[in-house]
Design a protein around this motif. Structure first.
Motif, mmCIF file in Angstrom:
data_model
loop_
_atom_site.group_PDB
_atom_site.id
_atom_site.type_symbol
_atom_site.label_atom_id
_atom_site.label_comp_id
_atom_site.label_asym_id
_atom_site.label_seq_id
_atom_site.Cartn_x
_atom_site.Cartn_y
_atom_site.Cartn_z
ATOM 1 N N PHE A 11 33.112 56.099 34.440
ATOM 2 C CA PHE A 11 34.088 55.143 34.957
ATOM 3 C C PHE A 11 33.417 54.399 36.114
ATOM 4 C CE2 PHE A 11 38.367 57.465 33.892
ATOM 5 C CZ PHE A 11 38.110 57.315 32.536
ATOM 6 N N VAL A 12 33.359 53.083 36.030
ATOM 7 C CA VAL A 12 32.748 52.264 37.072
ATOM 8 C C VAL A 12 33.833 51.809 38.038
ATOM 9 C CG1 VAL A 12 31.392 50.192 37.562
ATOM 10 C CG2 VAL A 12 30.987 51.473 35.434
ATOM 11 N N LEU A 13 33.707 52.227 39.307
ATOM 12 C CA LEU A 13 34.706 51.936 40.327
ATOM 13 C C LEU A 13 34.167 51.002 41.410
ATOM 14 C CD1 LEU A 13 36.069 55.579 40.892
ATOM 15 C CD2 LEU A 13 36.703 53.931 39.118
ATOM 16 N N TYR A 14 33.119 50.254 41.104
ATOM 17 C CA TYR A 14 32.534 49.355 42.107
ATOM 18 C C TYR A 14 31.836 48.192 41.406
ATOM 19 C CZ TYR A 14 27.713 50.824 41.155
ATOM 20 O OH TYR A 14 26.497 51.041 40.567
ATOM 21 N N GLY A 15 31.427 47.237 42.209
ATOM 22 C CA GLY A 15 30.675 46.098 41.699
ATOM 23 C C GLY A 15 31.416 44.798 41.922
ATOM 24 N N ASP A 16 30.787 43.726 41.491
ATOM 25 C CA ASP A 16 31.393 42.407 41.589
ATOM 26 C C ASP A 16 31.016 41.617 40.338
ATOM 27 O OD1 ASP A 16 28.807 41.098 42.034
ATOM 28 O OD2 ASP A 16 28.935 41.821 44.085
ATOM 29 N N ILE A 17 31.491 40.390 40.256
ATOM 30 C CA ILE A 17 31.264 39.627 39.026
ATOM 31 C C ILE A 17 29.785 39.334 38.794
ATOM 32 C CG2 ILE A 17 33.570 38.645 38.929
ATOM 33 C CD1 ILE A 17 32.377 36.026 40.024
ATOM 34 N N LEU A 52 39.064 46.952 40.607
ATOM 35 C CA LEU A 52 38.174 47.198 41.741
ATOM 36 C C LEU A 52 36.932 46.309 41.752
ATOM 37 C CD1 LEU A 52 38.303 51.118 41.799
ATOM 38 C CD2 LEU A 52 39.711 49.486 43.081
ATOM 39 N N ILE A 53 36.792 45.420 40.799
ATOM 40 C CA ILE A 53 35.614 44.562 40.717
ATOM 41 C C ILE A 53 35.850 43.292 41.542
ATOM 42 C CG2 ILE A 53 34.033 43.328 39.177
ATOM 43 C CD1 ILE A 53 34.071 46.473 38.954
ATOM 44 N N ALA A 54 35.065 43.138 42.588
ATOM 45 C CA ALA A 54 35.211 41.984 43.481
ATOM 46 C C ALA A 54 34.973 40.686 42.715
ATOM 47 C CB ALA A 54 34.237 42.103 44.648
ATOM 48 N N GLY A 55 35.839 39.726 42.968
ATOM 49 C CA GLY A 55 35.712 38.427 42.321
ATOM 50 C C GLY A 55 36.554 38.269 41.077
ATOM 51 N N LEU A 56 37.130 39.356 40.582
ATOM 52 C CA LEU A 56 38.030 39.277 39.434
ATOM 53 C C LEU A 56 39.468 39.251 39.941
ATOM 54 C CD1 LEU A 56 36.479 41.727 36.805
ATOM 55 C CD2 LEU A 56 36.298 39.233 36.903
ATOM 56 N N SER A 57 40.290 38.522 39.251
ATOM 57 C CA SER A 57 41.701 38.459 39.623
ATOM 58 C C SER A 57 42.490 39.478 38.808
ATOM 59 C CB SER A 57 42.244 37.050 39.348
ATOM 60 O OG SER A 57 42.374 36.847 37.952
ATOM 61 N N THR A 58 43.783 39.497 39.028
ATOM 62 C CA THR A 58 44.651 40.387 38.259
ATOM 63 C C THR A 58 45.160 39.690 37.003
ATOM 64 O OG1 THR A 58 46.564 39.709 39.549
ATOM 65 C CG2 THR A 58 45.354 41.650 40.313
ATOM 66 N N LYS A 59 44.560 38.595 36.656
ATOM 67 C CA LYS A 59 44.957 37.813 35.478
ATOM 68 C C LYS A 59 44.192 38.285 34.243
ATOM 69 C CE LYS A 59 47.273 34.716 37.979
ATOM 70 N NZ LYS A 59 48.444 35.231 38.539
ATOM 71 N N GLU A 60 44.758 37.970 33.084
ATOM 72 C CA GLU A 60 44.178 38.395 31.815
ATOM 73 C C GLU A 60 42.782 37.838 31.577
ATOM 74 O OE1 GLU A 60 47.057 37.594 28.753
ATOM 75 O OE2 GLU A 60 48.545 38.862 29.722
ATOM 76 N N ILE A 61 42.440 36.718 32.192
ATOM 77 C CA ILE A 61 41.109 36.140 32.031
ATOM 78 C C ILE A 61 40.025 37.102 32.525
ATOM 79 C CG2 ILE A 61 41.074 34.897 34.237
ATOM 80 C CD1 ILE A 61 39.748 33.543 30.880
ATOM 81 N N SER A 62 40.366 37.972 33.456
ATOM 82 C CA SER A 62 39.411 38.968 33.940
ATOM 83 C C SER A 62 38.999 39.927 32.832
ATOM 84 C CB SER A 62 40.002 39.746 35.117
ATOM 85 O OG SER A 62 40.194 38.892 36.213
ATOM 86 N N VAL A 63 39.942 40.275 31.968
ATOM 87 C CA VAL A 63 39.627 41.147 30.837
ATOM 88 C C VAL A 63 38.681 40.413 29.890
ATOM 89 C CG1 VAL A 63 40.567 42.466 28.913
ATOM 90 C CG2 VAL A 63 41.863 42.297 31.050
ATOM 91 N N GLU A 64 38.938 39.129 29.667
ATOM 92 C CA GLU A 64 38.052 38.348 28.802
ATOM 93 C C GLU A 64 36.647 38.272 29.397
ATOM 94 O OE1 GLU A 64 39.677 34.748 27.109
ATOM 95 O OE2 GLU A 64 41.709 35.571 27.359
ATOM 96 N N PHE A 65 36.559 38.156 30.717
ATOM 97 C CA PHE A 65 35.250 38.159 31.368
ATOM 98 C C PHE A 65 34.510 39.461 31.064
ATOM 99 C CE2 PHE A 65 32.532 39.522 34.834
ATOM 100 C CZ PHE A 65 31.650 38.454 34.940
#
Length: 192
Positions: free
Chosen positions: A37-43, A66-79
């Protein structure tokens, strides 16, 4: 559902949760660890972090919240789906679980059980219409055998116990209470 993921959890019910590069390096080097489980990092760094896990032959789930630079929007999952080789996501947000399932990612819906309302939300998972069922629920803290037993009785979704798991006794109690696995950042527990 991803049978390979279930098989990996069954082969070793201790999941390494990593929150920095040192923990990641230790986890990828341990043969017995199958899931990370990855609990750190950024985009900028998450694709490389996931590559390191996948190159070691292990399953990678990214805690998307927990990934910096990602929002709570569904587009983050697509990223995560398009820009990494992650097997799945961990989140506290049901909408992100739904989108991840649509994209073929494995999902863990995380709950912080701090009161009876949180417990009721888990109980209501089975009856909520229109919500995608996660592959697993993760319950934190994972050192509450009595509560874990209650959740195991009311939910058919496999449960992972996480948070504050520090020794063999915690692992045994969580598994005996109905969890199928435990997740922990404690490296000593990874070797059990």
């Amino acid at each position: 559902m991803n049978q390979e993921f279930y098989d990996a959890v069954e082969a070793n019910p201790v999941i390494a949760a990593v929150k920095h590069d040192d923990g990641l390096q230790a986890a990828v080097e341990m043969e017995e660890i199958q899931v990370i489980f990855v609990l750190y990092g950024d985009i900028c760094t998450i694709p490389e972090i996931v590559d390191r896990i996948k190159d070691s032959g292990k399953k990678a789930l990214v805690h998307i919240d927990l990934i910096a630079g990602l929002s709570t929007k569904e587009i983050s999952v697509e990223f995560i789906r398009r820009q990494t080789k992650a097997d799945g996501i961990i989140t506290t947000k049901p909408a992100l679980v739904r989108r991840a399932k649509e994209l073929g990612l494995f999902t863990v819906l995380r709950f912080f059980v701090i009161d009876s309302l949180a417990l009721k939300n888990i109980e209501n998972l089975e009856s909520q219409r229109g919500m995608s069922r996660p592959d697993f629920i993760e319950v934190l803290p994972g050192v509450m055998p009595k509560v874990l037993r209650k959740i195991a009785k009311v939910s058919r979704i496999p449960m992972i116990a996480g948070g504050l798991v520090t020794d063999r006794e915690d692992v045994i109690q969580a598994l005996s209470a109905g969890a199928v696995a435990v997740s922990t950042t404690n490296r000593e527990v990874w070797t059990l």
